[in-house]
Write a protein that holds these residues in place. Structure first.
Motif, PDB file in Angstrom:
ATOM      1  N   LYS A   1      -0.799   0.696   6.667  1.00 30.47           N
ATOM      2  CA  LYS A   1      -0.247  -0.762   6.522  1.00 30.47           C
ATOM      3  C   LYS A   1       0.619  -0.878   7.906  1.00 30.47           C
ATOM      4  CE  LYS A   1       3.074   0.212   2.739  1.00 30.47           C
ATOM      5  NZ  LYS A   1       3.206   1.452   2.972  1.00 30.47           N
TER       6      LYS A   1
ATOM      7  N   ASP B   1      -2.487  -1.658  -9.955  1.00 23.24           N
ATOM      8  CA  ASP B   1      -2.803  -0.746  -9.064  1.00 23.24           C
ATOM      9  C   ASP B   1      -1.694  -1.267  -7.908  1.00 23.24           C
ATOM     10  OD1 ASP B   1      -5.527   0.132  -6.899  1.00 23.24           O
ATOM     11  OD2 ASP B   1      -3.566   0.704  -6.824  1.00 23.24           O
TER      12      ASP B   1
ATOM     13  N   LEU C   1      -3.308  -5.842  -0.443  1.00 22.16           N
ATOM     14  CA  LEU C   1      -3.159  -4.258  -0.700  1.00 22.16           C
ATOM     15  C   LEU C   1      -4.218  -3.455   0.409  1.00 22.16           C
ATOM     16  CD1 LEU C   1      -1.943  -2.499  -2.489  1.00 22.16           C
ATOM     17  CD2 LEU C   1      -3.905  -2.675  -4.096  1.00 22.16           C
ATOM     18  N   MET C   2      -3.417  -2.686   0.868  1.00 17.45           N
ATOM     19  CA  MET C   2      -4.145  -1.537   1.493  1.00 17.45           C
ATOM     20  C   MET C   2      -4.275  -0.183   0.921  1.00 17.45           C
ATOM     21  SD  MET C   2      -3.281  -2.538   5.488  1.00 17.45           S
ATOM     22  CE  MET C   2      -4.820  -1.244   6.280  1.00 17.45           C
ATOM     23  N   ARG C   3      -5.442   0.501   1.264  1.00 18.70           N
ATOM     24  CA  ARG C   3      -5.671   1.817   0.964  1.00 18.70           C
ATOM     25  C   ARG C   3      -6.850   2.330   1.982  1.00 18.70           C
ATOM     26  NH1 ARG C   3      -7.352   3.342  -4.934  1.00 18.70           N
ATOM     27  NH2 ARG C   3      -5.296   2.793  -5.832  1.00 18.70           N
TER      28      ARG C   3
ATOM     29  N   SER D   1      -1.455   4.454   3.991  1.00 17.00           N
ATOM     30  CA  SER D   1      -2.576   3.567   3.737  1.00 17.00           C
ATOM     31  C   SER D   1      -2.922   2.972   5.193  1.00 17.00           C
ATOM     32  CB  SER D   1      -2.309   2.631   2.536  1.00 17.00           C
ATOM     33  OG  SER D   1      -1.312   1.909   3.040  1.00 17.00           O
TER      34      SER D   1
ATOM     35  N   GLY E   1      -1.379   0.819  -5.455  1.00 24.01           N
ATOM     36  CA  GLY E   1      -1.361   1.447  -4.250  1.00 24.01           C
ATOM     37  C   GLY E   1      -0.508   3.003  -4.132  1.00 24.01           C
ATOM     38  N   HIS E   2      -0.187   3.438  -5.161  1.00 21.86           N
ATOM     39  CA  HIS E   2       0.139   4.780  -5.277  1.00 21.86           C
ATOM     40  C   HIS E   2      -0.114   5.485  -6.739  1.00 21.86           C
ATOM     41  CE1 HIS E   2       4.490   4.206  -6.664  1.00 21.86           C
ATOM     42  NE2 HIS E   2       4.055   5.136  -7.413  1.00 21.86           N
TER      43      HIS E   2
ATOM     44  N   GLY F   1       0.825  -1.052  -0.002  1.00 22.43           N
ATOM     45  CA  GLY F   1       0.097  -0.035   0.014  1.00 22.43           C
ATOM     46  C   GLY F   1       0.812   1.307  -0.050  1.00 22.43           C
ATOM     47  N   SER F   2       0.114   2.439  -0.460  1.00 21.14           N
ATOM     48  CA  SER F   2       1.114   3.527  -0.340  1.00 21.14           C
ATOM     49  C   SER F   2       1.123   4.176   1.061  1.00 21.14           C
ATOM     50  CB  SER F   2       0.339   4.570  -1.425  1.00 21.14           C
ATOM     51  OG  SER F   2      -1.068   4.786  -0.671  1.00 21.14           O
TER      52      SER F   2
ATOM     53  N   HIS G   1       6.880  -1.601   0.387  1.00 19.43           N
ATOM     54  CA  HIS G   1       6.098  -0.495  -0.490  1.00 19.43           C
ATOM     55  C   HIS G   1       6.197  -0.975  -1.901  1.00 19.43           C
ATOM     56  CE1 HIS G   1       5.557   3.510  -1.585  1.00 19.43           C
ATOM     57  NE2 HIS G   1       6.140   3.414  -2.584  1.00 19.43           N
TER      58      HIS G   1
END
Lengths: 258, 332
Positions: free
Chosen positions: A46, A234, A214-216, A44, A236-237, A40-41, A200
């Motif tokens: 994590k 995707d 994947l988190m957002r 997000s 995540g960023h 995830g970005s 990352h």
């Protein structure tokens, strides 16, 4: 795999930091022997999630269980090995590589009891696994960023944990050390350890990841095989639109923000 | 001159100075590690109230100082661990309250300024044998706890989060360090005085950490430096008219000043030994999912300008930034 016991279990987990909700409705299950990447970005959630899993961030609702025991009742800390993203090991008074790694045995030692043979062997073995045996008496603050990260990993390995939770072990680490770290963890995974790692991007870890999450915005967006993450393109960023200036690329960087 | 050194007064002063110089830096090492070098100063301020209460009620000022110092240390730890930004200001308020309250109370006790001076600046030549034995006993308690619990206290001071995930009772050990600091302040109060108490805890550590590579060596060398400074400072007052407390602190500072140039050189040499990360590049990677025109893996020292970008590094080539990303590269 589905027959393996659950090592980490988060049910409807929510975490607030300073009154601000960061994580909502998190359901997560990691089974014994799995290697799970949390992607995830920045922002997000994590890191917040893994800190909640190891008991550093209290949950505002929901439940977290480690090895089937609710976190509040969990006492067998030697089964858990946490590698923080940022550490204070290089600050303040000088400390040697051996001393920092030795503090990884705290979950096995009782106060006022001297270091046993088993402790010394585990400390030496952990330092050897990360390839720092020749720097065992060195001062941690004089090591490079990659070497300091390896000290953090050795400290956790010295505790011989069944579950490893790593928070961005690649941040600020040179490429060569990233491969070394991935190799060290692959060896632990081959011996049956369960690994939950915040990343990352998959990078050198790609071959050993069984499952990617994947988190957002504080929620889980995707949970499945690692190939699925990039299939939707995707990462995540958000990609920044190309910015061209005649001055030079260094000037562009501050405009990118965080 | 020799007679002066062996007189009863001098003997008592030397014993009290030696045990203070030996014990104070052990706690000081943990305080420096936790970036709380000024904690001792704060406790010293609060102790003024403790001394004043002792003088006012006619009980032992040392005893009341210990009680108030420990209570103050617990309060400080409570404020600190709450982690609020306002905690810093709250501590300042506590310290000023301690010193102002103490000064008012002492005036009320009647014998005001003169009695206080001995506690503010030390009165090591005016102490009795029973004072000496109390100092020796308290110093022994500090030394035993600070050294016997070194693995735990080191783990907590070195990385609090990690210590918590090892199952250590972080709050207990943090409180223990604060209480040990409070007891050290009460002991050192008679030797160097409340205003200079922290100096004996911190300066020896500052001196020894220039050379040491490990926490243990820093601590034990600081104990040696503290003892030498305390004994030298007290001895010097036999030959010149100077107050012993400030003399001890000046000797300790001189020790730091004299060794500092060597310390700078030692640190510079150690840092210079850090290898360039470029000496090992993963050249023999089997799988390389990158297509042309990327002829090589970017890495430190690969010849392209590296730009830090958030939490990763981009490399600049052919007029754009190149970001390793998942299994591919983004061109920014």
């Amino acid at each position: 795999m589905t027959q393996s016991p659950t090592v980490v279990e988060v049910t409807a987990g929510a975490v607030s930091l300073g009154g601000r909700p960061i994580l909502r409705g998190i359901d997560l299950e990691v089974r014994r022997g799995e290697v799970v990447a949390l992607l995830g970005s920045n922002g997000s959630g994590k890191s917040t999630l893994v800190k909640a899993v190891v008991g550093l961030n209290p949950t505002t609702s929901g439940e977290i269980k480690l090895f089937g025991t609710p976190l509040g009742d969990f006492t067998r800390w030697s089964r858990l090995g946490y590698v923080p993203q940022r550490s204070t090991i290089a600050q303040g008074v000088p400390s040697s590589v051996w001393e920092v790694v030795a503090s990884g045995r705290m979950s096995h030692r009782r106060p006022l009891m001297p270091l046993r043979r088993a402790d010394r062997d585990a400390i030496d073995a952990a330092i050897e696994q990360v390839g720092l045996t020749d720097r065992i008496r060195h001062q941690v603050s004089t090591l490079s960023g990659g070497q300091q990260q390896r000290v953090l990993i050795a400290r956790t390995l010295a505790g011989r944990p069944e579950l490893l939770v790593l928070d961005e072990p690649n941040a600020g680490v040179d490429l060569a050390s990233q491969y070394d770290i991935a190799e060290t963890l692959a060896a632990r995974a081959a011996e049956g350890a369960t690994i939950l790692v915040v990343l990352h991007e998959l990078g050198p870890f790609e071959p050993l990841i069984d499952r990617a999450i994947l988190m957002r915005d504080g929620r889980i967006l995707y949970d499945g095989p690692p190939e699925g993450v990039s299939a939707g393109h995707d990462h995540g960023h958000h990609h920044h639109p190309p910015v061209r200036t005649p001055i030079g690329p260094r000037v562009v960087a501050p405009l990118d923000g965080a | 001159m020799f007679d002066v050194l062996t007189s009863q007064i001098m003997l008592r002063a030397l014993i009290a100075a030696a045990v203070t110089g030996l014990a104070a830096p052990t706690v000081g090492t943990y305080l420096v590690q936790r970036r709380l070098s000024l904690l001792g100063d704060g406790i010293g301020h609060i102790c003024v109230t403790g001394v004043a209460l002792g003088l006012l009620t006619g009980t032992s000022p040392t005893l009341s100082a210990i009680v108030i110092a420990v209570a103050g240390a617990l309060l400080i730890e409570l404020i600190r661990s709450s982690g609020k930004a306002s905690g810093d200001v709250a501590l300042a308020l506590l310290f000023y309250g301690g010193i102002a309250g103490g000064l008012v109370l002492i005036q009320m006790a009647g014998n005001g300024a003169y009695a206080l001076q001995g506690y503010l600046f030390g009165s090591i030549t005016a102490i009795s044998w029973s004072d000496v034995w109390v100092s020796v006993g308290l110093a022994a308690v500090i030394l035993v706890l600070a050294i016997a619990l070194l693995p735990q206290l080191f783990a907590v001071s070195n990385d609090e989060d990690f210590a918590r995930t090892s199952g250590l009772n972080v709050r207990f050990y943090n409180v223990l360090i604060s209480v040990l600091a409070a007891v050290s302040v009460s002991v050192a109060m008679r030797t160097v005085g409340l205003l200079l108490v922290s100096a004996l805890m911190i300066i020896p550590v500052a001196t020894s950490q220039q050379f040491a590579r490990s926490f243990r060596v820093t601590m034990f060398a600081a104990m040696g430096a503290g003892t030498i400074a305390a004994l030298t400072g007290v001895s010097a007052t036999a030959f010149m008219d100077a107050p012993p407390g400030p003399m001890i602190v000046l000797v300790a500072l001189a020790g730091f000043a004299l060794t500092a140039p060597v310390g700078v050189l030692v640190q510079r040499r150690r840092k210079a030994r850090i290898p360039f990360a470029a000496d090992v590049l993963p050249g023999e990677l089997e799988e390389n999912p990158v297509e042309e025109p990327h002829g090589h893996d970017h890495g430190p020292g690969c010849g392209h300008l590296a730009v830090e970008h958030g939490d990763h590094i981009d490399y600049i080539h052919d007029g754009h930034r190149h970001a390793v990303h998942g299994g591919h590269y983004d061109e920014h």
